[in-house]
Write an enzyme that holds these catalytic residues in place. Structure first.
Site, PDB file in Angstrom:
ATOM      1  N   PHE A  98       2.779   6.630   2.448  1.00 53.87           N
ATOM      2  CA  PHE A  98       3.872   7.423   1.884  1.00 53.87           C
ATOM      3  C   PHE A  98       3.405   8.579   1.003  1.00 53.87           C
ATOM      4  O   PHE A  98       4.095   9.601   0.904  1.00 53.87           O
ATOM      5  CB  PHE A  98       4.791   6.502   1.073  1.00 53.87           C
ATOM      6  CG  PHE A  98       5.252   5.289   1.827  1.00 53.87           C
ATOM      7  CD1 PHE A  98       6.212   5.405   2.831  1.00 53.87           C
ATOM      8  CD2 PHE A  98       4.691   4.046   1.585  1.00 53.87           C
ATOM      9  CE1 PHE A  98       6.628   4.292   3.550  1.00 53.87           C
ATOM     10  CE2 PHE A  98       5.099   2.923   2.297  1.00 53.87           C
ATOM     11  CZ  PHE A  98       6.062   3.049   3.291  1.00 53.87           C
TER      12      PHE A  98
ATOM     13  N   PRO B  89       0.815  -1.218   0.000  1.00 55.38           N
ATOM     14  CA  PRO B  89       0.000   0.000   0.000  1.00 55.38           C
ATOM     15  C   PRO B  89       0.848   1.266   0.000  1.00 55.38           C
ATOM     16  O   PRO B  89       1.843   1.375   0.721  1.00 55.38           O
ATOM     17  CB  PRO B  89      -0.807  -0.130   1.300  1.00 55.38           C
ATOM     18  CG  PRO B  89      -0.871  -1.587   1.561  1.00 55.38           C
ATOM     19  CD  PRO B  89       0.431  -2.147   1.078  1.00 55.38           C
ATOM     20  N   CYS B  90       0.413   2.238  -0.815  1.00 52.92           N
ATOM     21  CA  CYS B  90       1.152   3.500  -0.919  1.00 52.92           C
ATOM     22  C   CYS B  90       0.624   4.561   0.041  1.00 52.92           C
ATOM     23  O   CYS B  90       1.261   5.599   0.218  1.00 52.92           O
ATOM     24  CB  CYS B  90       1.094   4.031  -2.347  1.00 52.92           C
ATOM     25  SG  CYS B  90      -0.558   4.543  -2.883  1.00 52.92           S
ATOM     26  N   GLU B  91      -0.531   4.328   0.673  1.00 52.13           N
ATOM     27  CA  GLU B  91      -1.162   5.353   1.504  1.00 52.13           C
ATOM     28  C   GLU B  91      -0.250   5.925   2.592  1.00 52.13           C
ATOM     29  O   GLU B  91      -0.286   7.131   2.857  1.00 52.13           O
ATOM     30  CB  GLU B  91      -2.445   4.812   2.150  1.00 52.13           C
ATOM     31  CG  GLU B  91      -3.604   4.670   1.184  1.00 52.13           C
ATOM     32  CD  GLU B  91      -3.594   3.331   0.453  1.00 52.13           C
ATOM     33  OE1 GLU B  91      -2.561   2.630   0.481  1.00 52.13           O
ATOM     34  OE2 GLU B  91      -4.624   2.991  -0.148  1.00 52.13           O
TER      35      GLU B  91
END
Length: 324
Positions: free
Chosen positions: A86, A82-84
């Site tokens: 960052f 998951p990129c959330e």
């Protein structure tokens, strides 16, 4: 006849990353892992030969994983944690970049990707995320974590999806144990070209149902929008971001996100899931399972298939060099 290489897809989502690998004809997915049930069902629908594990990656230990697929069976591990934690689009992002990796429970999932890479020690691994995952000490921290599982040299490969015939903008970093430099295309596929040959929404075509019309007042505002203008803006951690953008048919689309909803360039309506999937380079045979919002989210959270395909061709060439 050239060999077919085997891979595992961790945090597979619906399977955009895997689709690119599949389209080369040079790779076969043995195992995919994702804890979101609609994504796991979508992956299994489109890659029926793969073993799909719909579980929290934190619960999958070495014995269980290597019992399903042995380390000597695979050549590559790919994945998109998951990129959330960052991304600057997240208004709740932790201030300290290292806290995003080590304290945020979602950020810690990146460490679980590294853990699984360590179990298998593939010839090549590729981890996709937003460029912000390299900011302010995170690059060094990730290099240290990969070194702990046996990889001395790590490369942070920043690629633009539109350089590889994706009809939308997307900049992502692909962290790997090798430099990844696919040949860029000179073409830019516009929104008009991407959407031009689709039938009218509602016709017998997968994931192409017309979305509900917005309320009358919002519809009036949509009608007045010019190409490239947004109906609303929301605040991320760093800046104000547009949503419900009326697409310019003569350019590529803005970045497709899980929360993105786009307005058709010539009609006062939102794009269908299939139209949105076209902007990410999904083939029309790729079927999404789940509710409409879940389908939009899976599209927006994917690695664009044309970009994934370019990466896969590049990796196949590197693996071929080892064989010869």
């Amino acid at each position: 006849m050239k060999p077919v290489y085997k891979y595992i897809d961790v945090f597979s989502g619906a399977g955009g990353f895997s689709l690119g690998f599949h389209l080369t004809g040079r790779f076969k997915s043995l195992l995919a892992i994702d804890n979101f049930k609609p994504a796991a069902l979508t992956y299994k629908t489109n890659f029926p030969h793969a073993l799909v594990v719909n579980e929290d990656v934190k619960e999958l230990d070495k014995e269980l994983l290597t019992g399903m697929v042995k380390p000597d069976e695979i050549d590559v591990i790919i994945g998109s944690p998951p990129c959330e934690p960052f991304t600057g689009a997240n208004p709740m992002r932790k201030k300290d970049p290292l806290d995003r990796l080590y304290s945020d429970p979602m950020g810690q999932l990146t460490l679980h990707f590294i853990r699984i890479v360590g179990y298998y020690r593939p010839k090549i691994f590729v981890m996709e995320n937003v460029p912000a995952i390299t900011e302010d000490g995170l690059r060094d921290a990730l290099s240290i974590e990969f070194k702990r599982v046996g990889y001395e040299k790590i490369y942070f490969n920043a690629l633009l999806a539109e350089d590889y015939e994706t009809p939308s903008h997307r900049k992502r970093v692909f962290i790997s144990n090798i430099p990844i430099t696919p040949r860029k295309s000179s073409r830019r596929i516009t929104v008009k070209e991407a959407l031009s040959d689709l039938p009218e929404p509602g016709e017998a075509f997968p994931n192409h149902e017309r979305p509900p019309d917005p309320p009358w007042r919002k519809l009036k505002r949509i009608h007045r929008l010019r190409w490239g203008e947004a109906l609303i803006h929301y605040h991320g951690a760093e800046k104000s971001l547009p949503n419900m953008v009326k697409l310019n048919p003569n350019t590529i689309a803005p970045t497709v996100l899980g929360s993105s909803r786009f307005i058709h360039p010539f009609e006062d309506r939102f794009l269908t899931v299939r139209e949105q999937a076209r902007l990410m380079g999904f083939t029309d045979t790729f079927v999404f399972i789940g509710g409409r919002d879940e389908q939009y989210n899976m599209v927006g959270e994917a690695v664009p298939a044309p970009l994934a395909k370019a990466i896969a061709w590049y990796l196949a060439g590197k693996l071929d060099e080892e064989v010869t």
